[in-house]
Write a protein that holds these residues in place. Structure first.
Motif, short mmCIF file in Angstrom:
data_model
loop_
_atom_site.label_atom_id
_atom_site.label_comp_id
_atom_site.label_asym_id
_atom_site.label_seq_id
_atom_site.Cartn_x
_atom_site.Cartn_y
_atom_site.Cartn_z
N PRO A 43 -24.16 28.08 -4.82
CA PRO A 43 -23.09 27.13 -4.48
C PRO A 43 -22.37 27.43 -3.16
CG PRO A 43 -23.04 27.60 -6.82
CD PRO A 43 -24.06 28.52 -6.22
N VAL A 44 -22.26 28.70 -2.79
CA VAL A 44 -21.63 29.07 -1.52
C VAL A 44 -22.47 28.55 -0.35
CG1 VAL A 44 -20.92 31.00 -0.06
CG2 VAL A 44 -20.47 31.07 -2.51
N GLN A 45 -23.80 28.61 -0.48
CA GLN A 45 -24.69 28.08 0.57
C GLN A 45 -24.50 26.56 0.71
OE1 GLN A 45 -28.29 29.76 -1.21
NE2 GLN A 45 -28.72 30.71 0.77
N VAL A 46 -24.31 25.88 -0.41
CA VAL A 46 -24.08 24.43 -0.38
C VAL A 46 -22.80 24.15 0.39
CG1 VAL A 46 -23.57 22.37 -1.77
CG2 VAL A 46 -25.33 23.98 -2.52
N THR A 73 -25.82 24.37 -8.63
CA THR A 73 -26.07 23.82 -7.30
C THR A 73 -25.75 22.33 -7.28
OG1 THR A 73 -27.82 25.46 -6.97
CG2 THR A 73 -27.80 23.58 -5.48
N LEU A 74 -26.14 21.61 -8.32
CA LEU A 74 -25.80 20.18 -8.44
C LEU A 74 -24.29 19.99 -8.43
CD1 LEU A 74 -26.34 17.16 -9.09
CD2 LEU A 74 -26.39 17.83 -11.50
N LEU A 75 -23.57 20.76 -9.24
CA LEU A 75 -22.11 20.64 -9.30
C LEU A 75 -21.48 20.94 -7.94
CD1 LEU A 75 -21.42 22.32 -12.77
CD2 LEU A 75 -21.48 19.87 -12.22
N ILE A 78 -21.98 17.93 -5.57
CA ILE A 78 -21.08 16.82 -5.93
C ILE A 78 -19.65 17.17 -5.54
CG2 ILE A 78 -20.08 15.54 -7.87
CD1 ILE A 78 -22.88 15.66 -9.18
N GLU A 79 -19.21 18.39 -5.83
CA GLU A 79 -17.84 18.82 -5.51
C GLU A 79 -17.55 18.74 -4.01
OE1 GLU A 79 -17.71 22.76 -7.14
OE2 GLU A 79 -17.64 22.01 -9.21
N ASN A 80 -18.58 18.93 -3.20
CA ASN A 80 -18.41 18.94 -1.75
C ASN A 80 -18.63 17.58 -1.09
OD1 ASN A 80 -17.90 21.77 -0.55
ND2 ASN A 80 -19.30 22.10 -2.24
N VAL A 81 -19.00 16.57 -1.87
CA VAL A 81 -19.26 15.24 -1.31
C VAL A 81 -18.30 14.19 -1.88
CG1 VAL A 81 -21.02 13.43 -1.11
CG2 VAL A 81 -21.67 15.80 -0.83
#
Length: 178
Positions: A43-46, A73-75, A78-81
């Motif tokens: 998630p940090v890479q996302v 990774t999906l979450l 979504i959290e970042n978009v």
């Protein structure tokens, strides 16, 4: 020896596949094109990639051939978009059903235009992301009908052998995402 040749060929094949299935992106003026072959990154890479995307007016997220991956990774994506909490669906197990939601980074989330590319090989988390973007009217989804493989599973790793160890795993579906 034959074993050495086979081992070298397998290592070469694995390296070639890893190279082809890596995360990659290109920045073209105000457009950021992100090829995401799987949902395997941390998630940090996302979040780090989204920080690069924020400088652009459009994100084209290419999920063609993406068979899914980690729920985290999906979450994170979504959290970042999305600038608000998003209901993804319900995790339906044998004896229980639980709502699946993604929080948001609020004003820190990417706020510009989003285009999602999908095809018949897009499955699982890739399908969920595309559908959430579509339902929430957050962007445009382009491409074919997806594969319809939306289930959550757990991977159980195993190994056998003494001198030569063979690693393998079993993926067992434990919930349906409705």
């Amino acid at each position: 020896s034959v074993q050495g040749y086979v081992r070298s060929a397998l290592i070469r094949q694995a390296k070639n596949e890893a190279h082809l299935n890596r995360q990659r992106y290109v920045e073209l003026g105000d457009v950021f094109v992100w090829k995401m072959p799987g949902f395997e990154q941390d998630p940090v890479q996302v979040r780090d990639t989204i920080e690069k995307v924020k400088k652009r007016k459009t994100l084209i997220l290419d999920l063609r051939g993406n068979g899914g991956g980690y729920v985290d990774t999906l979450l994170a994506l979504i959290e970042n978009v999305f600038d608000h909490e998003v209901r993804i669906g319900d995790l339906k197990r044998r004896k229980e059903q639980k709502e699946m939601k993604a929080k948001s980074r609020g004003k820190e989330a990417f706020a510009a235009k989003v285009l999602v590319l999908i095809d018949s090989e897009s499955g699982s988390a890739a399908e969920l992301f595309a559908r959430v973007v579509q339902l929430e009217k957050r962007g445009t989804v382009l491409g074919d009908r997806t594969s319809g493989k939306v289930m959550r599973s757990r991977l159980y790793g195993h190994q056998m052998g003494i001198e030569t160890i063979v690693l393998y795993g079993v993926s067992v579906t434990d919930a349906d995402v409705v």
